[in-house]
Structure formats: C-alpha cells, structure tokens
Design a protein around this motif. Structure first.
Motif, mmCIF file in Angstrom:
data_model
loop_
_atom_site.group_PDB
_atom_site.id
_atom_site.type_symbol
_atom_site.label_atom_id
_atom_site.label_comp_id
_atom_site.label_asym_id
_atom_site.label_seq_id
_atom_site.Cartn_x
_atom_site.Cartn_y
_atom_site.Cartn_z
ATOM 1 N N LEU A 11 1.016 -1.514 -0.156
ATOM 2 C CA LEU A 11 0.034 0.010 0.107
ATOM 3 C C LEU A 11 0.961 0.722 -0.043
ATOM 4 C CD1 LEU A 11 -2.702 -1.466 2.616
ATOM 5 C CD2 LEU A 11 -2.864 -0.399 0.073
ATOM 6 N N ASP A 12 1.737 1.315 1.058
ATOM 7 C CA ASP A 12 3.315 2.247 1.059
ATOM 8 C C ASP A 12 4.428 1.998 1.218
ATOM 9 O OD1 ASP A 12 3.016 4.958 0.069
ATOM 10 O OD2 ASP A 12 1.635 6.113 1.932
ATOM 11 N N THR A 13 5.433 2.648 0.949
ATOM 12 C CA THR A 13 6.597 2.491 1.566
ATOM 13 C C THR A 13 7.340 4.220 2.148
ATOM 14 O OG1 THR A 13 7.395 3.376 -0.935
ATOM 15 C CG2 THR A 13 6.882 1.165 -0.787
ATOM 16 N N ASP A 14 8.583 3.667 2.711
ATOM 17 C CA ASP A 14 9.080 4.639 3.387
ATOM 18 C C ASP A 14 10.740 3.769 2.579
ATOM 19 O OD1 ASP A 14 7.704 6.558 4.545
ATOM 20 O OD2 ASP A 14 7.759 5.468 6.272
ATOM 21 N N LEU A 15 11.620 3.981 1.815
ATOM 22 C CA LEU A 15 12.359 3.469 0.892
ATOM 23 C C LEU A 15 13.197 4.828 0.887
ATOM 24 C CD1 LEU A 15 10.376 1.186 -1.463
ATOM 25 C CD2 LEU A 15 12.091 0.864 0.904
ATOM 26 N N PHE A 16 15.122 4.459 1.868
ATOM 27 C CA PHE A 16 15.864 5.171 1.224
ATOM 28 C C PHE A 16 16.984 4.666 0.307
ATOM 29 C CE2 PHE A 16 13.119 5.937 5.053
ATOM 30 C CZ PHE A 16 13.302 7.696 4.552
ATOM 31 N N LEU A 17 17.881 5.443 0.620
ATOM 32 C CA LEU A 17 18.646 4.870 -0.521
ATOM 33 C C LEU A 17 20.381 4.833 -0.073
ATOM 34 C CD1 LEU A 17 19.764 7.359 -3.942
ATOM 35 C CD2 LEU A 17 18.550 5.451 -3.541
ATOM 36 N N TYR A 18 20.592 4.250 0.448
ATOM 37 C CA TYR A 18 21.836 3.696 1.030
ATOM 38 C C TYR A 18 23.819 3.214 0.198
ATOM 39 C CZ TYR A 18 21.719 -1.225 1.687
ATOM 40 O OH TYR A 18 21.738 -2.677 1.217
ATOM 41 N N ASN A 19 25.007 4.407 0.681
ATOM 42 C CA ASN A 19 25.671 3.675 0.212
ATOM 43 C C ASN A 19 26.278 1.840 0.643
ATOM 44 O OD1 ASN A 19 28.744 4.004 -0.098
ATOM 45 N ND2 ASN A 19 29.582 5.390 1.354
#
Ligand code: ZN
Length: 440
Positions: free
Chosen positions: A203-211
């Motif tokens: 339904l939804d996301t909290d996604l982030f890039l990372y090194n």
C-alpha cells in the motif's frame, strides 16, 4: 581497552543498519538477547524492580530502560539519533529516459553533502506497508546487493566543475536503476519480491538509498575508522553497549535513540515528540509514584545528549575555534554554545567531566568559531518535553553528513565506558546548585 573488538562490533552494526528502521530492529534484537522484555505503547505496562524493558515508536525510535532493585532517585539517560542525511525514494519513482534507461526519482532527507553520493554502488532499504485481511502490516526490506549508481557528468561536458558546482537535487542526484525492459514497475516488483509479497499488496513505502561501501579501519596503524552513518550510529552503538554493561543501582538507566533528528525532530517519534515524556511518566506510574514524586525524580536526573562533533579538519584547520579544538582519538567531546544550541552549562559540563574522570576516559571541549553558526542537536529539543540537567557531547569526526564519514579508532570504546559509568550512577539534587554524584 579492546579497541579492535569494539570496532568490529561497531562495523557490523553500521553495515546492518542502512537506516533508522534497521538500527532500531538491531538494537531490539540486542535487548531481547539480553533477556529484556518488550513493551508496547498500546498495551498496559506491568514493571518490576531489577528488570529491563524496551519500547519502540514508529519502529524507528526506541527507548530501553533498566529499573534498579532498590528504590530509585532519578533517571540517568543518554539520547542519540538513528537517522542520517540521505536520499528518500519518492512514490511513483521510475523515470524513463529515451526509452533506454530507468532512473529513480529521489529527494533529499536532511542536510546532506551531495558530492560523495556519486560514482559508488548504492542500494535501497526501508519499510513497506502491506495489506492484510484485517488491516496493514510493516515489513522491513533491504535489497542487499549493489543495485544503483549516480553517475557523474564527464568533465568534458562540464569543464568548470572543479571550480565549484551547484547540485540540483532534481537534476543531478537521480540514481540509474536499470535498462528499460518490457514490463513497467520493475522497482516496485523488486521491492515486493524482497518483501515476500506481491506488488499489488504493497500500500505504501518509506524507502531510502544507502551507500554500499562497508565500514573499514585505515591509517598507518589503523588509527582511523570510516563508514556510513557514524553520525550518529557511533553514539547510539556506544550508548547501547554501555547500557547493557551497566549496573543501575540508585537510578533508572534510560537509553533513547530517536529518528528524525536530521529534519528537526518534530515528528511523533522524534525528540520533539512526547515519546520520552510518555515513557518516563509510565515508568513512574507503574512503580506507584505520585506526580510530585515524578517531578522530584526528574530534578535528580541527568541527560547526556550524544551526537557526533566536528574534529579539526586536516585541510581546513582554520574552520575550528582557536582554543576549543577537538581531534580524532582524543576522547569524548563536550559541546558548548552560548545561545544554548547545545544544552551544556557549567553544572552539566561539570557533571559530565566527573563522569569521564570516573570512567578514566579522555574528554575535550568544542565550541563553534564565533563567526560560524554551526549545527544543533536533540538535547535542547528534548527540554520542551522533559526539562532537566542536560549536557551535549559527541565523538569527534570528519566529513559529517557525507555517506562515508571518518572517525577515530579509540573514541567509541571511550564513550562505551563513559556510558556504562553514567548508567550505573545517580545525580541527586541537594539544593543551592549542589548535587550528590554516586558511582558504583
Ligand atoms: Zn547527528
């Protein structure tokens, strides 16, 4: 001190904590392994002396506490943060270029350095919210492989770049994800597969890039360490270790790690929210204390706000104050600011210096140059919820808010020891600016 062993454990914590959700999960695993009991904000709390407990909010902030066997006088607390400046992946993330490339639409989270995000393997991690029969549930996702890259523009296409470049987050910073294939939504299908669900159920996301680059030791004698998210997982890790090693006797030991420090802390799970106040009130009530007894215990409490500090930069030594200059491996940094961006005053500074001496670890002092504003941290923000004697400290580091930061190989162990002493001690208000400090 076992510097090498501490750094090994720190590196593994950093590498397994690409963002706040994972840092909190890893800390909760440590509490469970230590035999502590998980509490939920939505359920009653039955607490007993001599036991340890932990509670999360939004799965991205955590407070753990240990109640001594005997009656307690106050709370001995350390607060740090588990978020770091990063790029968040927007909803509807895919952008197709020339029917050939798919890149992802991202935006800045916090005050980050753009340049070091280029030309290195990146991946995505965070949480997805999945539809269930009677509601929703959270799943953590970490695509644990080299997945994306933000390629620099060749110098031939921008000859002036080395004379200074203004990064445009919407133009320059979007990571290349894949070649354009037959099917659309490749990114969300990958995330769904990693979460073990079908894309339609997300339904939804909290996604982030990372090194992706793991933490390492470096320097002629391995005297330095480098890794992602040292600000502020280095302090969170030291607080965690000191908390678990401590022997609380006259005060409740409270280890708090908050999300959203890098964006001002003004969220329900941030230091500006009620999480700490609510938790301390519930402890007090569960231990049968009246409101007056709660306020008395706050007057005899101490809070260490632990957030990394700027060491003197080898190429820019003039950026640091002339008389309060901090260096890697020279110990815990006590931070001062006349306008109280840091909470340290003479009383809390003196208490912290006493704790460091008791722990037998070095400390140093930091102020910003009088012509530089500097940053702020969560110590002063917490005061609007729970007002008490607070000191701002940190560990010295370089390249703050880069996705790959540098610090000293000894300082983590120093803070673990100081945290252990803090969590085992008590600070009793004796009136007229006097305090009784009790150490185990
Ligand atoms: Zn920080």
């Amino acid at each position: 001190m076992k510097f090498d062993q501490v750094n090994k454990e720190l590196f593994s914590f950093l590498n397994q904590s690409p963002n706040a959700f994972f840092a909190v999960k890893n800390m909760c695993d440590a509490f469970r392994q230590a035999g502590m009991t998980r509490l939920y904000e939505g359920a009653p709390w039955n607490l007993a002396p001599g036991r340890g407990y932990y509670v999360t909010r939004n799965d991205s902030s955590v407070i753990a506490f240990r109640i001594p066997k005997a009656d307690y006088t106050g709370f001995q607390m350390m607060a740090s943060h588990c978020d770091s400046p990063v790029f968040k992946i927007k909803t509807n993330a895919e952008i197709t270029i020339d029917k050939q490339y798919v890149k992802l639409n991202v935006e800045k989270y916090g005050g980050l350095l753009c340049a070091p995000w280029f030309d290195r393997p990146l991946s995505a991690a965070g949480r997805v919210i999945v539809r269930t029969e009677d509601g929703i549930e959270t799943r953590l996702v970490n695509v644990d492989r080299d997945l994306m890259i933000i390629p620099n523009l060749a110098i031939h296409m921008n000859r002036q770049v080395n004379d200074g470049y203004k990064f445009n987050a919407q133009v320059d910073m979007l990571p290349l994800f894949c070649e354009k294939g037959e099917e659309s939504d490749a990114f969300m299908r990958l995330i769904a597969a990693e979460a073990g669900v079908s894309a339609e159920d997300i339904l939804d996301t909290d996604l982030f890039l990372y090194n992706r680059m793991p933490a390492v030791s470096l320097g002629l004698n391995n005297e330095f360490i480098a890794g992602g998210r040292l600000d502020d997982l280095q302090c969170a890790f030291a607080s965690l270790k000191g908390f678990l090693e401590a022997a609380p006797k006259d005060s409740v030991a409270v280890h708090c790690v908050f999300d959203n420090e890098e964006v001002g802390s003004g969220t329900k799970q941030g230091a500006g929210g009620t999480f700490l106040k609510d938790t301390l009130h519930r402890i007090s009530r569960a231990m049968g204390r009246t409101e007056e007894e709660y306020l008395m215990s706050i007057a005899s409490s101490f809070l260490v706000s632990a957030d990394n500090a700027h060491a003197v930069h080898p190429n820019h030594p003039d950026k640091t104050d002339p008389t309060n200059r901090t260096y890697l491996n020279k110990g815990i940094v006590i931070k001062y600011s006349a306008n109280q961006k840091y909470t340290t005053d003479a009383v809390s500074g003196a208490i912290m210096r006493t704790i460091c001496r008791q722990a037998n670890v070095p400390y140093q002092t930091f102020t910003n140059r009088s012509d530089l504003p500097g940053g702020s941290t969560l110590g002063n923000i917490l005061q609007s919820q729970v007002a008490l004697n607070t000191v701002d400290i940190g560990l010295p580091q370089l390249a703050m808010h880069s996705p790959y930061e540098t610090a000293g190989a000894k300082d983590t162990a120093y803070l673990i020891e100081a945290a252990r002493v803090l969590f085992s001690s008590s600070v009793e208000e004796a009136g007229n600016g006097s305090y009784k400090l009790k150490f185990q």
